[in-house]
Design a protein around this motif. Structure first.
Motif, mmCIF file in Angstrom:
data_model
loop_
_atom_site.group_PDB
_atom_site.id
_atom_site.type_symbol
_atom_site.label_atom_id
_atom_site.label_comp_id
_atom_site.label_asym_id
_atom_site.label_seq_id
_atom_site.Cartn_x
_atom_site.Cartn_y
_atom_site.Cartn_z
ATOM 1 N N ARG A 1 0.833 -1.209 0.000
ATOM 2 C CA ARG A 1 0.000 0.000 0.000
ATOM 3 C C ARG A 1 0.868 1.259 0.000
ATOM 4 O O ARG A 1 0.621 2.205 -0.716
ATOM 5 N N GLN A 2 1.910 1.260 0.820
ATOM 6 C CA GLN A 2 2.720 2.459 0.985
ATOM 7 C C GLN A 2 3.820 2.608 -0.059
ATOM 8 O O GLN A 2 4.339 3.709 -0.235
ATOM 9 N N TRP A 3 4.176 1.521 -0.745
ATOM 10 C CA TRP A 3 5.321 1.596 -1.646
ATOM 11 C C TRP A 3 5.021 1.054 -3.043
ATOM 12 O O TRP A 3 5.069 1.793 -4.014
ATOM 13 N N SER A 4 4.708 -0.214 -3.167
ATOM 14 C CA SER A 4 4.550 -0.836 -4.486
ATOM 15 C C SER A 4 3.433 -0.208 -5.309
ATOM 16 O O SER A 4 3.604 0.078 -6.489
ATOM 17 N N PHE A 5 2.268 -0.042 -4.693
ATOM 18 C CA PHE A 5 1.097 0.425 -5.414
ATOM 19 C C PHE A 5 0.640 1.806 -4.949
ATOM 20 O O PHE A 5 -0.531 2.141 -5.043
ATOM 21 N N ARG A 6 1.557 2.611 -4.460
ATOM 22 C CA ARG A 6 1.161 3.904 -3.892
ATOM 23 C C ARG A 6 0.563 4.849 -4.929
ATOM 24 O O ARG A 6 -0.164 5.763 -4.578
ATOM 25 N N THR A 7 0.864 4.659 -6.204
ATOM 26 C CA THR A 7 0.305 5.535 -7.233
ATOM 27 C C THR A 7 -1.022 5.027 -7.768
ATOM 28 O O THR A 7 -1.608 5.645 -8.634
ATOM 29 N N ARG A 8 -1.479 3.901 -7.264
ATOM 30 C CA ARG A 8 -2.753 3.326 -7.696
ATOM 31 C C ARG A 8 -3.780 3.505 -6.597
ATOM 32 O O ARG A 8 -3.453 3.880 -5.498
ATOM 33 N N GLY A 9 -4.963 3.160 -6.899
ATOM 34 C CA GLY A 9 -5.982 3.168 -5.857
ATOM 35 C C GLY A 9 -7.231 3.878 -6.283
ATOM 36 O O GLY A 9 -7.700 3.724 -7.394
ATOM 37 N N GLY A 10 -7.727 4.692 -5.390
ATOM 38 C CA GLY A 10 -8.974 5.379 -5.642
ATOM 39 C C GLY A 10 -10.107 4.801 -4.813
ATOM 40 O O GLY A 10 -11.223 5.293 -4.858
ATOM 41 N N ARG A 11 -9.816 3.748 -4.068
ATOM 42 C CA ARG A 11 -10.838 3.157 -3.205
ATOM 43 C C ARG A 11 -10.662 3.700 -1.790
ATOM 44 O O ARG A 11 -9.584 4.112 -1.416
ATOM 45 N N ARG A 12 -11.735 3.648 -1.027
ATOM 46 C CA ARG A 12 -11.610 3.980 0.388
ATOM 47 C C ARG A 12 -10.733 2.940 1.051
ATOM 48 O O ARG A 12 -10.752 1.773 0.685
ATOM 49 N N ARG A 13 -9.984 3.368 2.052
ATOM 50 C CA ARG A 13 -8.992 2.494 2.678
ATOM 51 C C ARG A 13 -9.614 1.215 3.241
ATOM 52 O O ARG A 13 -9.052 0.139 3.073
ATOM 53 N N HIS A 14 -10.755 1.297 3.900
ATOM 54 C CA HIS A 14 -11.354 0.086 4.473
ATOM 55 C C HIS A 14 -11.822 -0.870 3.379
ATOM 56 O O HIS A 14 -11.715 -2.080 3.528
ATOM 57 N N HIS A 15 -12.314 -0.348 2.271
ATOM 58 C CA HIS A 15 -12.720 -1.188 1.144
ATOM 59 C C HIS A 15 -11.498 -1.856 0.524
ATOM 60 O O HIS A 15 -11.510 -3.055 0.227
ATOM 61 N N GLU A 16 -10.453 -1.066 0.343
ATOM 62 C CA GLU A 16 -9.204 -1.585 -0.210
ATOM 63 C C GLU A 16 -8.614 -2.680 0.689
ATOM 64 O O GLU A 16 -8.223 -3.744 0.201
ATOM 65 N N ARG B 1 -3.659 -5.975 -8.793
ATOM 66 C CA ARG B 1 -3.723 -4.947 -9.835
ATOM 67 C C ARG B 1 -5.135 -4.824 -10.398
ATOM 68 O O ARG B 1 -5.562 -3.737 -10.748
ATOM 69 N N LYS B 2 -5.835 -5.936 -10.483
ATOM 70 C CA LYS B 2 -7.182 -5.910 -11.070
ATOM 71 C C LYS B 2 -8.219 -5.364 -10.103
ATOM 72 O O LYS B 2 -9.050 -4.536 -10.494
ATOM 73 N N PRO C 1 -6.566 -0.881 -8.462
ATOM 74 C CA PRO C 1 -6.724 -0.663 -9.906
ATOM 75 C C PRO C 1 -6.136 0.693 -10.300
ATOM 76 O O PRO C 1 -5.996 1.578 -9.461
ATOM 77 N N ALA C 2 -5.790 0.827 -11.562
ATOM 78 C CA ALA C 2 -5.323 2.125 -12.047
ATOM 79 C C ALA C 2 -6.473 3.099 -11.881
ATOM 80 O O ALA C 2 -7.618 2.777 -12.173
ATOM 81 N N GLU C 3 -6.177 4.289 -11.396
ATOM 82 C CA GLU C 3 -7.228 5.278 -11.172
ATOM 83 C C GLU C 3 -7.870 5.670 -12.490
ATOM 84 O O GLU C 3 -7.190 5.837 -13.493
ATOM 85 N N GLN C 4 -9.171 5.781 -12.471
ATOM 86 C CA GLN C 4 -9.919 6.170 -13.657
ATOM 87 C C GLN C 4 -9.803 7.677 -13.829
ATOM 88 O O GLN C 4 -9.765 8.414 -12.860
ATOM 89 N N SER C 5 -9.757 8.121 -15.065
ATOM 90 C CA SER C 5 -9.714 9.560 -15.296
ATOM 91 C C SER C 5 -11.051 10.165 -14.886
ATOM 92 O O SER C 5 -12.086 9.505 -14.899
ATOM 93 N N GLN C 6 -11.030 11.431 -14.535
ATOM 94 C CA GLN C 6 -12.223 12.118 -14.063
ATOM 95 C C GLN C 6 -13.300 12.191 -15.136
ATOM 96 O O GLN C 6 -14.471 12.143 -14.860
ATOM 97 N N SER C 7 -12.884 12.340 -16.374
ATOM 98 C CA SER C 7 -13.860 12.495 -17.440
ATOM 99 C C SER C 7 -13.598 11.458 -18.519
ATOM 100 O O SER C 7 -12.468 11.246 -18.919
ATOM 101 N N ARG C 8 -14.655 10.850 -19.016
ATOM 102 C CA ARG C 8 -14.501 9.856 -20.063
ATOM 103 C C ARG C 8 -14.798 10.439 -21.446
ATOM 104 O O ARG C 8 -14.862 9.708 -22.413
#
Length: 175
Positions: free
Chosen positions: A75-90, A153-154, A158-165
């Motif tokens: 969480r703090q190192w390998s995938f720190r640039t990923r996410g977008g979920r609430r911490r408890h969900h993650e 990763r899946k 997950p890779a953060e989704q862009s704000q606008s599609r």
């Protein structure tokens, strides 16, 4: 400068771009190496002492302890640039996937012990130890890491989704 960045700075150019492209995988591998030693230490400490008749239980406990350390490091190192979920969900997803991973990690040891009977009195103590190490610490580790890498990763990071599609030409310019 992080450990990975300092290693990359000294990496020959042909390999540097490959390493940079797979930086996340390298970090995941380093975390895996750290937790491998935690897992192995706990597994053998339990297997050779208080849980000697229960090697699969020893393995499950060792994997659970290593998983807790793994979550924090990933969480703090390998995938720190990923996410977008609430911490408890993650965290919930991480531990559910890791729970499945415990089964994946432990399955080769279970097969070795209880299907192939690579244990005393059916075989020598040396063969039993080699089979336990090979099935539990090598095969289980490789299969489990591949599963966790894919699943984390899946679903977990997950890779953060862009704000606008919308495409750039569909956007109204602002002044």
């Amino acid at each position: 400068m992080s450990v990975v960045d300092s290693v990359l700075a000294r990496t020959p150019q042909p390999y540097r771009s490959l390493a940079i492209r797979h930086r996340e995988l390298l970090k995941f591998g380093i975390v895996g190496a750290i937790t491998f030693f935690i897992d192995t230490g706990i597994f053998y400490a339990l297997k050779l002492t208080i849980l000697s008749p229960k090697p699969v239980t020893s393995k499950v406990i060792a994997v659970l302890a290593a998983t807790m350390v793994s979550y924090v490091l990933n969480r703090q190192w390998s995938f720190r640039t990923r996410g977008g979920r609430r911490r408890h969900h993650e965290a919930t997803l991480y531990f559910v996937i890791s729970g499945i991973g415990v089964g994946v990690y432990s399955a080769p040891l279970w097969i070795s012990r209880y299907m192939l009977h690579l244990q005393t009195p059916f075989t020598s103590r040396l063969v039993e130890e080699l089979a336990d190490f090979t099935s539990g610490q090598i095969i289980g580790l490789l299969v489990g890491m591949a599963f966790r890498w894919w699943a984390f990763r899946k679903w977990v990071f997950p890779a953060e989704q862009s704000q606008s599609r919308t495409s750039p030409r569909d956007r109204v310019p602002t002044r």
